[in-house]
Motif scaffolding. Structure first.
Motif, PDB file in Angstrom:
ATOM      1  N   PHE A   1     -10.847 -34.495 -12.229  1.00  0.00           N
ATOM      2  CA  PHE A   1     -10.708 -34.360 -13.682  1.00  0.00           C
ATOM      3  C   PHE A   1      -9.235 -34.359 -14.078  1.00  0.00           C
ATOM      4  O   PHE A   1      -8.843 -35.010 -15.062  1.00  0.00           O
ATOM      5  N   ILE A   2      -8.412 -33.646 -13.333  1.00  0.00           N
ATOM      6  CA  ILE A   2      -6.980 -33.602 -13.636  1.00  0.00           C
ATOM      7  C   ILE A   2      -6.361 -34.992 -13.533  1.00  0.00           C
ATOM      8  O   ILE A   2      -5.647 -35.455 -14.440  1.00  0.00           O
ATOM      9  N   TRP A   3      -6.620 -35.707 -12.440  1.00  0.00           N
ATOM     10  CA  TRP A   3      -5.994 -37.013 -12.264  1.00  0.00           C
ATOM     11  C   TRP A   3      -6.534 -38.055 -13.233  1.00  0.00           C
ATOM     12  O   TRP A   3      -5.821 -38.999 -13.602  1.00  0.00           O
ATOM     13  N   LEU A   4      -7.763 -37.889 -13.688  1.00  0.00           N
ATOM     14  CA  LEU A   4      -8.344 -38.854 -14.626  1.00  0.00           C
ATOM     15  C   LEU A   4      -7.899 -38.637 -16.067  1.00  0.00           C
ATOM     16  O   LEU A   4      -7.846 -39.584 -16.849  1.00  0.00           O
TER      17      LEU A   4
ATOM     18  N   LEU B   1      -8.458 -34.161 -25.682  1.00  0.00           N
ATOM     19  CA  LEU B   1      -8.108 -34.870 -24.454  1.00  0.00           C
ATOM     20  C   LEU B   1      -6.923 -34.208 -23.746  1.00  0.00           C
ATOM     21  O   LEU B   1      -6.890 -34.116 -22.518  1.00  0.00           O
ATOM     22  N   GLU B   2      -5.951 -33.753 -24.518  1.00  0.00           N
ATOM     23  CA  GLU B   2      -4.771 -33.134 -23.933  1.00  0.00           C
ATOM     24  C   GLU B   2      -5.018 -31.677 -23.550  1.00  0.00           C
ATOM     25  O   GLU B   2      -4.433 -31.168 -22.591  1.00  0.00           O
ATOM     26  N   GLY B   3      -5.881 -31.010 -24.309  1.00  0.00           N
ATOM     27  CA  GLY B   3      -6.078 -29.584 -24.110  1.00  0.00           C
ATOM     28  C   GLY B   3      -6.936 -29.217 -22.920  1.00  0.00           C
ATOM     29  O   GLY B   3      -6.657 -28.231 -22.222  1.00  0.00           O
ATOM     30  N   ARG B   4      -7.979 -29.989 -22.641  1.00  0.00           N
ATOM     31  CA  ARG B   4      -8.892 -29.601 -21.563  1.00  0.00           C
ATOM     32  C   ARG B   4      -8.225 -29.560 -20.181  1.00  0.00           C
ATOM     33  O   ARG B   4      -8.481 -28.638 -19.410  1.00  0.00           O
ATOM     34  N   PRO B   5      -7.362 -30.518 -19.826  1.00  0.00           N
ATOM     35  CA  PRO B   5      -6.678 -30.376 -18.529  1.00  0.00           C
ATOM     36  C   PRO B   5      -5.799 -29.124 -18.453  1.00  0.00           C
ATOM     37  O   PRO B   5      -5.675 -28.515 -17.381  1.00  0.00           O
ATOM     38  N   MET B   6      -5.197 -28.718 -19.575  1.00  0.00           N
ATOM     39  CA  MET B   6      -4.397 -27.501 -19.578  1.00  0.00           C
ATOM     40  C   MET B   6      -5.282 -26.289 -19.319  1.00  0.00           C
ATOM     41  O   MET B   6      -4.943 -25.403 -18.515  1.00  0.00           O
TER      42      MET B   6
END
Length: 321
Positions: free
Chosen positions: A15-18, A288-293
């Motif tokens: 998930f992080i890399w995608l 899109l930007e918030g979920r990886p954080m």
């Protein structure tokens, strides 16, 4: 891609890399893949302004190029993670903090030049009074600077402001859960341990008396704050206040309460490997930007509390390029 039936750790990594921005990818690599701190700092530098602060939507809920106190607090947290929250970096940040300070010596919730730039409608900064200091921004910044033994003239009045603001939270007020998080960030870093422990003890009683933390996530409804809106915060759990075992907020909760909190955090991982945002998405890019954080924060919190089985292996798997 992780194969069908892959472990939660493998799904989180994919998930992080995608989906993640370069900064979150490099933070992930630093924490879990022996990545370089230089790479993290290079990615973070892209958000730094000429004034020494940080902007450009470092926090996705505050858009625009203006250097914000909230962004700068996040930048200091990243620098602290990689052991670089000091020397010339801190000096440049402190010059920016001095320039935007309010008359009471603290930081505003929002930079005065922010008018006209998009921001989340519920963001605490939206309700800030002009010229008034905010514990939400000042507490984490002061705590991190003290944690890294940074001394600057700006810190003296800002530290006094934080002590006064935290005392006010424990005198019958009903604090916002995010104010409590900011207070903990200050108390975890400030060097006066005896005073910090006493203040944390008082604040912990407020949190429990006013039910600001969900102690039984399996209870129907989830507890206070469930169903967050523009005016009501999302539910807060013990791990939100004590992100590491040595936090001064950890004694607020029993071992059983904290274990349930961590179980709830681990179970919140979604099928795509990421953790969900706990507020509604208000613009396409912010989700899109918030979920990886959020995902990286969840992984680091679980690891800090000994839930290593849920986290990526420290070496690259053989089936990955």
């Amino acid at each position: 891609m992780a194969p069908s039936g892959a472990s939660p750790a493998a799904r989180a990594e994919d998930f992080i890399w995608l989906t993640a921005r370069v900064l979150e990818q490099r933070r992930f690599a630093f924490h879990f893949r022996d990545g370089s701190p230089d790479a993290v700092e290079a990615a973070l530098t892209a958000y730094r302004g000429d004034d020494g602060g940080y902007g450009h939507a470092l926090d996705p809920d505050l858009r625009g190029p203006v250097s914000q106190p909230h962004h700068t607090a996040h930048a200091l947290r990243v620098l602290d993670e990689i052991g670089r929250c000091g020397d010339r970096r801190a000096e440049a940040v402190c010059r920016f903090l001095t320039a935007i300070s309010t008359p009471d010596g603290a930081l505003p919730a929002l930079h005065p030049a922010s008018a006209g730039w998009p921001a989340a409608p519920w963001h605490p900064a939206a309700a800030a009074r002009a010229g008034t200091g905010s514990l939400l921004t000042t507490g984490p910044v002061v705590g991190l600077l003290h944690r890294n033994a940074v001394w600057h003239a700006w810190l003296f009045r800002a530290t006094d402001f934080c002590w006064a603001a935290i005392d006010a939270l424990t005198l019958g007020a009903r604090p916002h859960p995010y104010e409590v998080e900011a207070a903990v960030a200050f108390l975890d870093g400030v060097p006066d341990r005896k005073r910090a422990e006493a203040a944390a003890d008082r604040l912990g009683r407020v949190v429990r008396d006013q039910r600001l933390a969900v102690l039984d996530p399996d209870r129907p409804g989830g507890g206070p704050g469930e169903g967050a809106s523009q005016t009501r915060p999302p539910a807060h759990f013990p791990h939100d206040f004590a992100r590491s075992p040595d936090s001064r907020a950890r004694p607020w909760f029993t071992d059983a309460e904290f274990a349930r909190s961590l179980d709830h955090l681990a179970a919140a991982q979604q099928e795509d490997g990421g953790w969900p945002l706990r507020r509604r998405a208000w613009a396409p890019g912010t989700a899109l930007e918030g979920r990886p954080m959020v995902t990286l924060d969840a992984l680091l919190t679980l690891r800090a509390h000994g839930r290593g089985a849920a986290l990526p292996s420290p070496r690259i798997c053989a089936d990955r390029p």
